[in-house]
Design an enzyme around this catalytic site. Structure first.
Site, short mmCIF file in Angstrom:
data_model
loop_
_atom_site.label_atom_id
_atom_site.label_comp_id
_atom_site.label_asym_id
_atom_site.label_seq_id
_atom_site.Cartn_x
_atom_site.Cartn_y
_atom_site.Cartn_z
CG ASP A 67 3.78 -2.61 2.30
OD1 ASP A 67 4.49 -1.86 1.61
OD2 ASP A 67 3.55 -2.40 3.49
CG ASN A 136 -1.73 -0.61 13.32
OD1 ASN A 136 -0.60 -0.74 12.86
ND2 ASN A 136 -2.81 -0.89 12.61
CG HIS A 138 1.03 -1.65 10.05
ND1 HIS A 138 -0.10 -0.94 9.72
CD2 HIS A 138 2.07 -0.97 9.48
CE1 HIS A 138 0.23 0.10 8.99
NE2 HIS A 138 1.54 0.11 8.83
CD GLU A 143 -3.12 -2.92 9.25
OE1 GLU A 143 -2.43 -2.58 10.23
OE2 GLU A 143 -3.68 -2.10 8.50
C1 GLP Z 1 2.39 1.98 5.70
C2 GLP Z 1 3.23 0.88 5.11
C3 GLP Z 1 4.28 0.39 6.06
C4 GLP Z 1 5.01 1.57 6.68
C5 GLP Z 1 4.03 2.40 7.47
C6 GLP Z 1 4.66 3.55 8.22
O1 GLP Z 1 1.27 1.50 6.36
N1 GLP Z 1 2.45 -0.23 4.67
O2 GLP Z 1 5.17 -0.48 5.37
O3 GLP Z 1 6.05 1.12 7.50
O4 GLP Z 1 3.07 2.90 6.55
O5 GLP Z 1 4.69 4.71 7.45
P1 GLP Z 1 5.48 6.02 7.87
O6 GLP Z 1 6.92 5.70 7.71
O7 GLP Z 1 5.01 7.06 6.91
O8 GLP Z 1 5.13 6.32 9.28
#
Ligand code: GLP
Length: 241
Positions: A67, A136, A138, A143
């Protein structure tokens, strides 16, 4: 779905790196879709360490990301492209010809999404998709409430996702309102999936996955449909009584 529970950051990174190494052993030219965030950092460090020791090589692999923020150029330090370059691609000195990252600054993001899907198809599809988990529920930027039949597309980010990322920069950075992301259909098409879960604030999303019931409000539950999923969960060791 195979769930591995580990209690230290070392075990977490080691188990994830073992799975990547296993994939590379079977197919050195594997196609990877890779995540951004705090969760995969220890894995990337471990991959760089093992690579320097000659224990694995990603040199023949193809690298895609999951992403990107809409509007950010790959050179923008806040972009997910820059993150992956910084933490994995540059330390491993991978050939940029074998790397295709989503262009958040594309003039027409819809065209960029179609080109991205075409590049994935031309590469033969994703062999190993590595995912983090949003609080949440995702996965990538899909989302809650997202459709499960979409490939790469443009999304509206939820306020909770934007607030979390803004907090990480202590509010110094204006988080974009939209993103480009692999869709759930793209993720489900991967031949193998590794979901990495770390962080106490992920409990509700983790519980939704453990319930084992598909729920559009918890995008992570779409993985219940995926063919070959490993989940690695890092949880604090239980307190001694
Ligand atoms: C972002 C990314 C996701 C990722 C998520 C969790 O929103 N778009 O791909 O998995 O953050 O991030 P973290 O690993 O920092 O908790």
């Amino acid at each position: 779905m195979r769930i591995l529970r580990v209690h230290t950051a070392e075990e977490f990174a080691g188990a994830a790196a073992d799975l990547v190494a296993g994939q590379l052993q079977v197919k050195p030219r594997s196609v990877f879709a890779l995540p951004t965030g705090n969760t995969p950092l220890a894995l990337y460090e471990e991959l760089v360490r093992r690579s320097r020791l000659g224990r694995l090589s990603l040199a023949d692999a193809r690298i895609f990301n999951l992403d990107e923020y809409r509007g950010l150029a790959p050179t923008d330090p806040h972009s997910y492209a820059a993150f992956l370059q910084r933490h994995l691609i540059m330390p491993l000195a991978l050939d940029q010809e074998r790397v295709r990252l989503l262009g958040g600054d594309a003039t027409d993001p819809l065209v960029e999404c179609r080109d991205y899907d075409a590049a994935l198809t031309a590469a033969g599809g994703i062999d190993l998709c590595i995912l983090g988990l949003g609080a949440n529920g995702h996965i990538a930027f899909n989302e809650p409430g997202s459709a499960w039949d979409e490939h790469t597309h443009v999304v509206q980010l939820t306020q909770s996702t934007r607030t979390r990322h803004a907090n990480e920069t202590a509010g110094r950075w204006q988080v974009p309102t939209q993103g480009l992301t692999l869709g759930i259909a793209s993720i489900l098409a991967a031949r193998q999936t590794l979901l990495l879960i770390a962080g106490a604030h992920k409990e509700a999303a983790k519980a939704a996955l453990h319930r084992g019931v598909e729920d559009r409000e918890w995008p992570v539950t779409s993985l219940l449909r995926a063919p070959n999923v490993t989940v690695i969960e890092l949880s604090e060791p239980a307190q001694a009584p």
